[in-house]
Design a protein around this motif. Sequence first.
Motif, short mmCIF file in Angstrom:
data_model
loop_
_atom_site.label_atom_id
_atom_site.label_comp_id
_atom_site.label_asym_id
_atom_site.label_seq_id
_atom_site.Cartn_x
_atom_site.Cartn_y
_atom_site.Cartn_z
N MET A 122 -104.00 15.80 21.73
CA MET A 122 -105.00 15.03 21.58
C MET A 122 -105.80 15.30 22.85
O MET A 122 -107.24 15.28 22.73
N ARG A 123 -105.51 15.11 24.08
CA ARG A 123 -106.28 15.39 25.23
C ARG A 123 -107.11 16.84 25.31
O ARG A 123 -108.17 16.91 25.67
N ILE A 178 -100.95 2.48 21.17
CA ILE A 178 -101.84 3.49 21.38
C ILE A 178 -101.14 4.96 21.72
O ILE A 178 -100.49 4.61 22.67
N GLY A 179 -101.58 6.09 21.24
CA GLY A 179 -100.80 7.29 21.34
C GLY A 179 -99.58 7.31 20.63
O GLY A 179 -99.04 6.51 19.81
N ASN A 180 -98.97 8.66 20.74
CA ASN A 180 -97.85 9.01 20.06
C ASN A 180 -96.90 9.68 21.18
O ASN A 180 -96.64 9.11 22.35
N SER A 181 -96.16 10.61 20.73
CA SER A 181 -95.34 11.35 21.62
C SER A 181 -96.16 12.09 22.66
O SER A 181 -97.20 12.23 22.44
N PRO A 182 -95.36 12.52 23.57
CA PRO A 182 -96.02 13.27 24.67
C PRO A 182 -96.85 14.65 24.13
O PRO A 182 -97.85 14.95 24.69
N LYS A 235 -110.92 17.54 25.10
CA LYS A 235 -111.70 18.15 26.05
C LYS A 235 -112.62 19.48 25.66
O LYS A 235 -113.55 19.82 25.96
N SER A 236 -111.78 19.77 24.37
CA SER A 236 -112.59 21.22 23.88
C SER A 236 -113.85 20.66 23.17
O SER A 236 -115.02 21.51 22.94
N ARG A 237 -113.93 19.42 22.72
CA ARG A 237 -114.91 18.94 22.03
C ARG A 237 -116.19 18.30 23.06
O ARG A 237 -117.06 17.74 22.62
N GLY A 238 -115.71 18.28 24.44
CA GLY A 238 -116.64 17.56 25.48
C GLY A 238 -116.42 16.10 25.29
O GLY A 238 -117.41 15.58 26.03
N TRP A 239 -115.43 15.51 25.06
CA TRP A 239 -115.33 14.25 24.91
C TRP A 239 -114.46 13.78 26.46
O TRP A 239 -113.84 13.57 26.85
#
Length: 66
Positions: free
Chosen positions: A57-58, A47-51, A62-66
């Motif tokens: 992704m975060r 799960i996830g990739n590089s920092p 957030k910009s999409r309201g997730w």
Amino acid sequence: MKSYLTPKQLAAELDVSETCIYRWCQSGYLPSYKVGGCWRIDPNAEIGNSPEVDRQMREGMKSRGW
């Protein structure tokens, strides 16, 4: 034959909502495959990739309201 998890199975395993798993699949945060309209996830997937990718992704979520 390789066995894949459904979003429902992985959500129960990780104790998160199915919606969260679907979002991770759609965003690419969780490596997965869409087969016949259904998501399938390799049980050994990281799960996830590089920092840096995680940060992007975060911010995108957030910009999409997730």
